[in-house]
Design a protein around this motif. Structure first.
Motif, PDB file in Angstrom:
ATOM      1  N   UNK A  37     139.643  61.136  84.163  1.00  0.00           N
ATOM      2  CA  UNK A  37     138.779  61.030  85.339  1.00  0.00           C
ATOM      3  C   UNK A  37     139.133  62.094  86.372  1.00  0.00           C
ATOM      4  N   UNK A  38     140.426  62.329  86.576  1.00  0.00           N
ATOM      5  CA  UNK A  38     140.859  63.339  87.537  1.00  0.00           C
ATOM      6  C   UNK A  38     140.457  64.746  87.110  1.00  0.00           C
ATOM      7  N   UNK A  39     140.271  64.940  85.814  1.00  0.00           N
ATOM      8  CA  UNK A  39     139.889  66.259  85.305  1.00  0.00           C
ATOM      9  C   UNK A  39     138.376  66.468  85.268  1.00  0.00           C
ATOM     10  N   UNK A  40     137.598  65.471  85.640  1.00  0.00           N
ATOM     11  CA  UNK A  40     136.147  65.625  85.665  1.00  0.00           C
ATOM     12  C   UNK A  40     135.732  66.599  86.766  1.00  0.00           C
ATOM     13  N   UNK A  41     134.629  67.297  86.591  1.00  0.00           N
ATOM     14  CA  UNK A  41     134.094  68.116  87.685  1.00  0.00           C
ATOM     15  C   UNK A  41     133.776  67.235  88.894  1.00  0.00           C
ATOM     16  N   UNK A  42     133.764  67.843  90.077  1.00  0.00           N
ATOM     17  CA  UNK A  42     133.554  67.075  91.300  1.00  0.00           C
ATOM     18  C   UNK A  42     132.250  66.291  91.281  1.00  0.00           C
ATOM     19  N   UNK A  43     131.154  66.890  90.801  1.00  0.00           N
ATOM     20  CA  UNK A  43     129.887  66.170  90.813  1.00  0.00           C
ATOM     21  C   UNK A  43     129.944  64.931  89.922  1.00  0.00           C
ATOM     22  N   UNK A  44     130.694  65.021  88.807  1.00  0.00           N
ATOM     23  CA  UNK A  44     130.846  63.860  87.930  1.00  0.00           C
ATOM     24  C   UNK A  44     131.714  62.797  88.589  1.00  0.00           C
ATOM     25  N   UNK A  45     132.732  63.218  89.337  1.00  0.00           N
ATOM     26  CA  UNK A  45     133.551  62.258  90.076  1.00  0.00           C
ATOM     27  C   UNK A  45     132.721  61.532  91.124  1.00  0.00           C
ATOM     28  N   UNK A  46     131.860  62.262  91.813  1.00  0.00           N
ATOM     29  CA  UNK A  46     131.023  61.645  92.843  1.00  0.00           C
ATOM     30  C   UNK A  46     130.070  60.612  92.225  1.00  0.00           C
ATOM     31  N   UNK A  47     129.512  60.933  91.065  1.00  0.00           N
ATOM     32  CA  UNK A  47     128.621  59.978  90.390  1.00  0.00           C
ATOM     33  C   UNK A  47     129.394  58.737  89.973  1.00  0.00           C
ATOM     34  N   UNK A  48     130.627  58.938  89.515  1.00  0.00           N
ATOM     35  CA  UNK A  48     131.449  57.806  89.102  1.00  0.00           C
ATOM     36  C   UNK A  48     131.766  56.905  90.299  1.00  0.00           C
ATOM     37  N   UNK A  49     132.076  57.502  91.437  1.00  0.00           N
ATOM     38  CA  UNK A  49     132.333  56.711  92.642  1.00  0.00           C
ATOM     39  C   UNK A  49     131.122  55.888  93.029  1.00  0.00           C
ATOM     40  N   UNK A  50     129.941  56.480  92.915  1.00  0.00           N
ATOM     41  CA  UNK A  50     128.718  55.787  93.308  1.00  0.00           C
ATOM     42  C   UNK A  50     128.435  54.575  92.427  1.00  0.00           C
ATOM     43  N   UNK A  51     128.888  54.643  91.173  1.00  0.00           N
ATOM     44  CA  UNK A  51     128.625  53.535  90.243  1.00  0.00           C
ATOM     45  C   UNK A  51     129.773  52.541  90.154  1.00  0.00           C
ATOM     46  N   UNK A  52     130.901  52.836  90.825  1.00  0.00           N
ATOM     47  CA  UNK A  52     132.073  51.961  90.718  1.00  0.00           C
ATOM     48  C   UNK A  52     131.803  50.607  91.357  1.00  0.00           C
ATOM     49  N   UNK A  53     132.448  49.589  90.804  1.00  0.00           N
ATOM     50  CA  UNK A  53     132.344  48.249  91.368  1.00  0.00           C
ATOM     51  C   UNK A  53     131.312  47.354  90.714  1.00  0.00           C
ATOM     52  N   UNK A  54     130.699  47.811  89.645  1.00  0.00           N
ATOM     53  CA  UNK A  54     129.681  46.987  88.989  1.00  0.00           C
ATOM     54  C   UNK A  54     130.278  45.731  88.363  1.00  0.00           C
ATOM     55  N   UNK A  55     131.531  45.837  87.894  1.00  0.00           N
ATOM     56  CA  UNK A  55     132.170  44.655  87.298  1.00  0.00           C
ATOM     57  C   UNK A  55     132.774  43.769  88.377  1.00  0.00           C
TER      58      UNK A  55
END
Length: 321
Positions: free
Chosen positions: A34-52
């Motif tokens: 996750x830390x090695x993902x490009x910044x835009x992919x990290x931002x998308x991941x943050x936006x989707x976090x917390x679904x569980x």
């Protein structure tokens, strides 16, 4: 992004820390990937976090945010070295060799202790101490990189506490090597890893990160400094470590203790153990701007602490059968 490993309802998870809560990421998420993902992919991941689930920070048990194969600890704050040398034989000055290159020692990755976890009092010591540090996490393997290239290899930062048994350490270092049993019983990293983009607003023109650092024992502040007082940048530390050697993906490189960031330094400046060494029940909290607060409590000794016998020496006659 602030990424953490934690336990909730008895199961380990990876999540994003935001607004006082941990927002879960999908099962199987790997912190380093996750830390090695490009910044835009990290931002998308943050936006989707917390679904569980979304859990308040106080309701989770944090785990070490990463499990490194290797950890290096530098001694990169000049003011700390100055204070420590006041307690050693000699004229109390910093050795010229210290200024030539950033020295480091390897630490025991198996002794990594979770944020919030108890630190059992190590055996055979009466001088337990903490060390206030910041660590960089390397995302991809590096070898013979320049400081400019090294910046691309740093994927996060976290608070680091390199616990030390100062009396044991002092005896060991008389041999002419670095510390061993005086340090390998515990070190703490966390409570999470903060990605570099969140800290860019603190970066100075010379590349240093200007973060406030402080430490308290049982709520009483005992030391403070600024990370910008580091004598080398993190990029220079990574570059030096990579000279003719591999710095591996996931490796942790810590700064060493900041000024007034340990009791031993305060003892060296004062000429006495004031404040006193840590004892069972003490709660140590390290706060670094942008990185959070790392807290641990000293608990009773759990190790049997059986010492080995002294060396047999040729200077002494062997015992008769």
């Amino acid at each position: 992004m602030k990424i953490a490993r934690y336990e909730h309802n008895g199961f380990p998870h990876v999540g994003i820390v935001n607004h006082g809560k941990v927002n879960s990421l999908p099962d199987g998420t790997d912190v380093l990937e996750t830390l090695n993902l490009p910044l835009d992919a990290q931002y998308r991941l943050q936006a989707s976090a917390g679904r569980h689930h979304r859990v308040p920070l106080e309701d989770v048990r944090f785990l070490p945010p990463i499990e490194p194969r290797a950890m290096r600890d530098f001694v990169a704050f000049e003011a700390h070295i100055t204070g420590m040398k006041k307690a050693e034989p000699g004229d109390g000055s910093v050795p010229e060799a210290w200024y030539e290159a950033p020295a480091f020692l390897f630490m025991n990755p198996w002794s990594l202790t979770a944020p919030g976890a108890d630190i059992p009092m190590p055996p055979l010591t009466k001088a337990l101490d903490y060390e206030v540090e910041v660590a960089a996490i390397v995302g991809t393997a590096a070898r013979d990189v320049t400081p400019e290239q090294a910046r691309e290899h740093i994927v996060g930062y976290a608070i680091f506490n390199d616990w030390s048994a100062r009396d044991i350490q002092g005896r060991e270092m008389q041999v002419g090597l670095g510390p061993s049993k005086g340090k390998d019983f515990a070190n703490t990293l966390g409570p999470w890893i903060t990605t570099p983009d969140e800290l860019e607003k603190f970066r100075l023109a010379d590349g240093r990160l200007d973060l406030e650092m402080s430490v308290t024992i049982n709520g009483v502040q005992t030391g403070s400094d600024r990370l910008s007082n580091l004598s080398w940048t993190f990029e220079e530390l990574v570059s030096h470590a990579s000279r003719d050697a591999w710095v591996g993906a996931g490796d942790v490189l810590a700064t060493g203790t900041c000024a007034s960031g340990s009791l031993a330094e305060l003892w060296g400046r004062a000429g006495r153990q004031d404040p006193p060494p840590l004892t069972v029940g003490d709660v140590i909290s390290i706060t670094v701007q942008g990185l959070g607060t790392l807290t641990n409590r000293i608990s009773p000794q759990t190790s049997t602490g059986v010492p080995v016998p002294p060396a047999w020496s040729r200077r002494q006659p062997k015992e008769s059968p």
